[in-house]
Design an enzyme around this catalytic site. Structure first.
Site, PDB file in Angstrom:
ATOM      1  N   LYS A   1       0.819  -1.219   0.000  1.00  0.00           N
ATOM      2  CA  LYS A   1       0.000   0.000   0.000  1.00  0.00           C
ATOM      3  C   LYS A   1       0.854   1.272   0.000  1.00  0.00           C
ATOM      4  O   LYS A   1       0.449   2.280  -0.562  1.00  0.00           O
ATOM      5  CB  LYS A   1      -0.956   0.005   1.202  1.00  0.00           C
ATOM      6  CG  LYS A   1      -2.069  -1.040   1.077  1.00  0.00           C
ATOM      7  CD  LYS A   1      -3.033  -0.966   2.240  1.00  0.00           C
ATOM      8  CE  LYS A   1      -4.038  -2.099   2.205  1.00  0.00           C
ATOM      9  NZ  LYS A   1      -4.978  -2.063   3.330  1.00  0.00           N
TER      10      LYS A   1
ATOM     11  N   ASP B   1     -10.162   2.055   2.632  1.00  0.00           N
ATOM     12  CA  ASP B   1     -10.322   1.296   3.886  1.00  0.00           C
ATOM     13  C   ASP B   1     -11.207   2.048   4.887  1.00  0.00           C
ATOM     14  O   ASP B   1     -12.057   1.454   5.553  1.00  0.00           O
ATOM     15  CB  ASP B   1      -8.963   1.005   4.523  1.00  0.00           C
ATOM     16  CG  ASP B   1      -8.222  -0.121   3.816  1.00  0.00           C
ATOM     17  OD1 ASP B   1      -8.884  -0.918   3.121  1.00  0.00           O
ATOM     18  OD2 ASP B   1      -6.990  -0.190   3.948  1.00  0.00           O
TER      19      ASP B   1
HETATM   20  P1  NDP Z   1       0.427  -2.910  11.029  1.00  0.00           P
HETATM   21  O1  NDP Z   1       1.416  -3.998  10.977  1.00  0.00           O
HETATM   22  O2  NDP Z   1       0.686  -1.621  10.339  1.00  0.00           O
HETATM   23  O3  NDP Z   1       0.108  -2.551  12.575  1.00  0.00           O
HETATM   24  C1  NDP Z   1      -0.174  -3.564  13.497  1.00  0.00           C
HETATM   25  C2  NDP Z   1      -0.771  -2.941  14.745  1.00  0.00           C
HETATM   26  O4  NDP Z   1      -1.183  -4.000  15.612  1.00  0.00           O
HETATM   27  C3  NDP Z   1       0.218  -2.097  15.549  1.00  0.00           C
HETATM   28  O5  NDP Z   1      -0.503  -1.067  16.182  1.00  0.00           O
HETATM   29  C4  NDP Z   1       0.753  -3.104  16.563  1.00  0.00           C
HETATM   30  O6  NDP Z   1       1.266  -2.528  17.733  1.00  0.00           O
HETATM   31  C5  NDP Z   1      -0.509  -3.857  16.873  1.00  0.00           C
HETATM   32  N1  NDP Z   1      -0.308  -5.192  17.425  1.00  0.00           N
HETATM   33  C6  NDP Z   1       0.145  -6.290  16.779  1.00  0.00           C
HETATM   34  N2  NDP Z   1       0.136  -7.363  17.605  1.00  0.00           N
HETATM   35  C7  NDP Z   1      -0.313  -6.927  18.798  1.00  0.00           C
HETATM   36  C8  NDP Z   1      -0.548  -7.557  20.049  1.00  0.00           C
HETATM   37  N3  NDP Z   1      -0.297  -8.855  20.236  1.00  0.00           N
HETATM   38  N4  NDP Z   1      -1.041  -6.814  21.065  1.00  0.00           N
HETATM   39  C9  NDP Z   1      -1.305  -5.491  20.887  1.00  0.00           C
HETATM   40  N5  NDP Z   1      -1.110  -4.833  19.717  1.00  0.00           N
HETATM   41  C10 NDP Z   1      -0.616  -5.540  18.688  1.00  0.00           C
HETATM   42  O7  NDP Z   1      -0.928  -3.587  10.491  1.00  0.00           O
HETATM   43  P2  NDP Z   1      -2.197  -2.806   9.911  1.00  0.00           P
HETATM   44  O8  NDP Z   1      -2.435  -1.632  10.775  1.00  0.00           O
HETATM   45  O9  NDP Z   1      -2.041  -2.592   8.463  1.00  0.00           O
HETATM   46  O10 NDP Z   1      -3.358  -3.874  10.069  1.00  0.00           O
HETATM   47  C11 NDP Z   1      -3.904  -4.185  11.336  1.00  0.00           C
HETATM   48  C12 NDP Z   1      -4.988  -5.221  11.136  1.00  0.00           C
HETATM   49  O11 NDP Z   1      -6.096  -4.658  10.462  1.00  0.00           O
HETATM   50  C13 NDP Z   1      -4.508  -6.396  10.271  1.00  0.00           C
HETATM   51  O12 NDP Z   1      -4.680  -7.578  11.016  1.00  0.00           O
HETATM   52  C14 NDP Z   1      -5.404  -6.417   9.078  1.00  0.00           C
HETATM   53  O13 NDP Z   1      -5.835  -7.721   8.764  1.00  0.00           O
HETATM   54  C15 NDP Z   1      -6.615  -5.579   9.542  1.00  0.00           C
HETATM   55  N6  NDP Z   1      -7.193  -4.861   8.424  1.00  0.00           N
HETATM   56  C16 NDP Z   1      -8.463  -5.204   8.047  1.00  0.00           C
HETATM   57  C17 NDP Z   1      -9.065  -4.569   6.986  1.00  0.00           C
HETATM   58  C18 NDP Z   1     -10.445  -4.984   6.597  1.00  0.00           C
HETATM   59  O14 NDP Z   1     -10.878  -4.606   5.500  1.00  0.00           O
HETATM   60  N7  NDP Z   1     -11.160  -5.700   7.432  1.00  0.00           N
HETATM   61  C19 NDP Z   1      -8.392  -3.512   6.218  1.00  0.00           C
HETATM   62  C20 NDP Z   1      -7.066  -3.185   6.721  1.00  0.00           C
HETATM   63  C21 NDP Z   1      -6.498  -3.876   7.772  1.00  0.00           C
HETATM   64  P3  NDP Z   1       2.830  -2.060  17.821  1.00  0.00           P
HETATM   65  O15 NDP Z   1       2.902  -0.779  17.042  1.00  0.00           O
HETATM   66  O16 NDP Z   1       3.056  -1.867  19.268  1.00  0.00           O
HETATM   67  O17 NDP Z   1       3.636  -3.150  17.204  1.00  0.00           O
END
Ligand code: NDP
Length: 268
Positions: free
Chosen positions: A66, A103
């Site tokens: 993206k 999104d």
């Molecule tokens: P990123 O990798 O950019 O960010 C991941 C986020 O999740 C960060 O804030 C991270 O925290 C946090 N995180 C990961 N694991 C944990 C945990 N065990 N406990 C607490 N926080 C956690 O991913 P995206 O933001 O791009 O995507 C996030 C989710 O959204 C994905 O799973 C994706 O599938 C979903 N999504 C769904 C869409 C839909 O259409 N339904 C569209 C776009 C995304 P930290 O910064 O501390 O690592």
């Protein structure tokens, strides 16, 4: 005439976009051929260029491309500009590429479908990654009363709140109460985990929404139910909603109906 579309990602074999867009096409009597294209960091630009050279009418972009798509776009929608990420590419008549990020509208469409009132609501976003950043412009456009952001790594929530001054980063849960809508924008559910969320805060909310979707309720949804949240939903509707917004932009039609499509693709 059949119009060509594709989704590019890595992995991409699991993508439901071809099915979703075929179901939208049935609503309008359109004919389309929507394909999955696997790319690598090194080949992404070449694959996109090749598709548009072959006459594709639109391309969706999913993880991890993206940000590359954002760089590639010659023009960007306000949401894409704000999110610094693009999930929809549209060729322009002048030979350029318009990059949009649908999104956020996908999330808004789904919350509307679920009769969630965003105007005036106090919204808590868990997570500060790409999904949170992508959703915030459209979420803020619904005039919520307040938007609070928390993240496992506090510094990212602070950075997000600097990018969107209408948001407030919170690290101290004692400052958080009266939340109406909780949106889990973390990927924790993918790993069977859940972000920190005190029971007291969850219990007050009327909706807990997990952007992740799965064949069964996510651990976050189960926790929210245990805390007494009235209603929970996963992100399947957001997925269909973002596709609906891409479809609307590509075909210049009204927003496709999403409820029947969600029901059609939801595993029994
Ligand atoms: P990123 O990798 O950019 O960010 C991941 C986020 O999740 C960060 O804030 C991270 O925290 C946090 N995180 C990961 N694991 C944990 C945990 N065990 N406990 C607490 N926080 C956690 O991913 P995206 O933001 O791009 O995507 C996030 C989710 O959204 C994905 O799973 C994706 O599938 C979903 N999504 C769904 C869409 C839909 O259409 N339904 C569209 C776009 C995304 P930290 O910064 O501390 O690592």
């Amino acid at each position: 005439m059949t119009s060509l579309f594709a989704v590019i990602g890595n992995p991409v074999a699991h993508s439901r976009s071809p099915t979703i867009h075929q179901l939208f096409a049935q609503q309008f009597g359109h004919r389309l051929d929507y394909r999955r294209k696997l790319a690598t960091d090194g080949s992404f630009r070449r694959v996109v260029a090749e598709l548009f050279r072959c006459g594709f009418k639109g391309v969706n972009v999913t993880a991890p491309f993206k940000q590359q798509a954002y760089q590639l776009a010659t023009h960007r929608s306000p949401a894409a500009q704000s999110a610094k990420a693009v999930n929809t590419l549209i060729p322009t008549e002048a030979g350029g590429l318009l990059g949009a990020n649908t999104d956020g509208m996908g999330l808004v469409y789904d919350l509307r479908r679920l009769n969630v009132q965003l105007a005036g609501a106090k919204v808590l976003i868990l997570g500060a990654g790409g999904a949170a950043q992508g959703a915030l412009p459209d979420l803020l456009a619904q005039n919520p009363g307040a938007v609070l952001v928390t993240n496992r790594d506090d510094s990212k929530a602070v950075a997000l709140a600097q990018h969107f001054p209408q948001c407030q980063a919170v690290s101290d849960w004692s400052q958080v109460d009266g939340i109406d809508v909780i949106i889990n924008a973390t990927s924790a559910s993918l790993f069977g985990q859940r972000p920190e969320l005190p029971e007291r805060v969850a219990a007050e909310a009327s909706m807990a929404y997990d952007m992740v979707y799965a064949d069964r309720p996510t651990v976050f949804m189960e926790y929210a139910w245990q805390c007494g949240v009235e209603r929970c939903a996963d992100g399947l509707g957001m997925l269909v909603g973002q596709a609906a917004e891409s479809y609307r932009l590509w075909w210049n039609v009204q927003q496709p109906e999403i409820e029947t499509v969600i029901r059609a693709i939801r595993p029994a």
